[in-house]
Enzyme design. Structure first.
Site, PDB file in Angstrom:
ATOM      1  N   ILE A 200       0.762  -1.143  -0.027  1.00 21.68           N
ATOM      2  CA  ILE A 200       0.027   0.088  -0.218  1.00 21.68           C
ATOM      3  C   ILE A 200       0.924   1.144  -0.083  1.00 21.68           C
ATOM      4  CG2 ILE A 200      -1.907  -1.240   1.058  1.00 21.68           C
ATOM      5  CD1 ILE A 200      -1.298   0.161   3.744  1.00 21.68           C
ATOM      6  N   ASP A 201       1.891   1.110   0.521  1.00 18.14           N
ATOM      7  CA  ASP A 201       3.005   2.358   0.019  1.00 18.14           C
ATOM      8  C   ASP A 201       3.433   2.696  -1.057  1.00 18.14           C
ATOM      9  OD1 ASP A 201       3.172   2.286   2.854  1.00 18.14           O
ATOM     10  OD2 ASP A 201       5.370   1.616   3.217  1.00 18.14           O
TER      11      ASP A 201
END
Length: 439
Positions: A200-201
């Site tokens: 998700i980064d």
């Protein structure tokens, strides 16, 4: 800076594909390569846009593995991410229904599942078992962090007669997949290793958007909305939201653009100062004087230059971060109290809510494509590679390429410029190196 010729986009194969696919397609991509322009926002190794040639993802007329004798294994590694179950389901459904692969094994709890001493028994994955898992967050297989011996992992693959290994994970997991593949090659085994990058980064090299990112941004905006409501509900209210992003501030920047109520966004790539001319705290003071409320969004890796760090690492080898939220809360209180400015600060950390929810519709579609294309690549004997989407085209990328560095938010990009314009915070002191100008 890296020259285009130094980037090798070729994909290794286990051998010459000789079997004819029985898929009922009329369009194949056996020899298709796609020229794609790559710029600094995708990979900061280049100062100018360059055109690179990538192998197209998709079904191939010639296969390397005999589907009736192939055996697949799937492992999910690292932290949770929206869409993991969707990818697992897509792989199982494609391998079973399109290729009629007789056995698909799910490895429990990440790379630990390969290690006999850990005692995790594999799970047989069938269409019936995965039919509804896309409706839920997390991963049906479980996950874990930390490195494991590539030798022991390959021993386990050999014992289980695995032909194809699908590794679903982030930067560290892709590095582990590369180590596994090298061990496979050293033993001269015919095992395909296919990576499906997730984080998700959004910090995997050459991957413009990893699956789960859109869902994470959507959930982050809900937290920002709540922070804004809290801030407006009292005089000089301050809403502080800490979002994930150890080294890359993509979630913070994207969520800021989605929610125009953010007044200050802090990311790891843009150092800032607290006091003095151009400092965050004087700017916050002015904001409270003019509008009587403020919303601050901080990526977890922001402001590390202002914190004392122990140098300790987590199970994955990442440096443990100092808590930027603790720093901001204490410094805001100290600064405002010293000036007699009454205020109320509400802090929200939605990190694990963001990671563990089911994927949104667009992410589900993306995950489905990634799983299907991963199976197509594996059956054709591709290995040492990941499936990625660049400029709406699905392509094969070498593991060596996606693991050479982490992707970071380009603070000279249109994305960051738009985020700064949206917040109105301008250039806080320290945000740009002196030698460069904002374009």
């Amino acid at each position: 800076m890296t020259q285009p010729g130094a980037i090798d986009t070729s994909i290794r194969t286990l051998g010459t594909p000789k079997l004819t696919s029985r898929l009922p397609y009329r369009t194949w991509v056996d020899d298709v390569r796609l020229p794609i322009q790559v710029d600094r926002e995708l990979c900061d190794e280049f100062t100018e846009p360059v055109c690179l040639d990538f192998e197209a993802a998709g079904p191939r007329k010639k296969l390397y593995f005999d589907p009736s004798r192939a055996k697949c294994a799937i492992v999910t590694c690292g932290g949770l991410c929206p869409g993991l179950n969707d990818v697992i389901r897509a792989i199982v459904m494609e391998a079973h229904h399109a290729y009629h692969v007789p056995s698909i094994m799910g490895i429990r709890y990440g790379l630990e599942g390969f290690i006999p001493a850990c005692g995790h028994q594999p799970m047989e994955l069938t269409p019936e078992r995965v039919a509804d898992i896309h409706r839920f967050g997390g991963t049906i297989l479980g996950s874990s962090r930390g490195p494991q011996s590539a030798e022991e992992i390959v021993d386990s693959l050999e014992r289980s007669n695995v032909s194809i290994l699908f590794v679903i994970g982030g930067d560290g997991s892709m590095k582990a997949a590369l180590s596994i593949s090298r061990e496979v090659q050293a033993r001269n085994l015919k095992i395909a290793v296919i990576g499906i990058p997730k984080t998700i980064d959004n910090d995997i090299n050459f991957i413009p958007q990893s699956f789960g990112f859109e869902t994470a941004v959507y959930k982050a905006t809900e937290a920002i909305e709540c922070a804004h409501t809290e801030a407006k509900g009292m005089p000089n209210g301050i809403g502080l939201v800490k979002l994930m992003g150890r080294e890359s501030g993509f979630i913070a920047a994207q969520a800021t653009l989605a929610m125009k109520e953010v007044n200050f966004v802090l990311v790891p790539e843009a150092p800032f100062t607290l006091e003095g001319e151009g400092g965050l705290l004087p700017a916050l003071e002015e904001r409270l004087k003019s509008r009587h409320h403020a919303v601050i969004v901080a990526a977890e890796g922001a402001g590390q230059h202002l914190l004392d760090r122990s140098g300790a690492t987590d199970a994955s080898g990442n440096l443990l971060l100092g808590d930027v939220a603790d720093l901001l809360r204490s410094e805001i209180k100290r600064y405002m109290d010293a000036r007699g400015i009454p205020h109320a600060l509400k802090y929200i950390d939605p990190s694990y809510i963001i990671r563990s929810v089911p994927a949104t519709a667009n992410d589900k579609v993306y995950c489905g494509f990634l799983g299907q294309y991963a199976v197509h690549a594996a059956m054709a004997g591709r290995t040492d590679m990941v499936v990625g989407k660049i400029q709406d085209r699905y392509v094969h990328l070498p593991l060596e390429l996606v693991t050479r560095r982490r992707r970071k938010l380009n603070i000279y990009s249109d994305l960051w410029r738009a985020a700064l314009e949206s917040t109105g915070q301008g250039m806080l002191a320290g945000m740009l190196p002196q030698q460069e100008t904002h374009g």
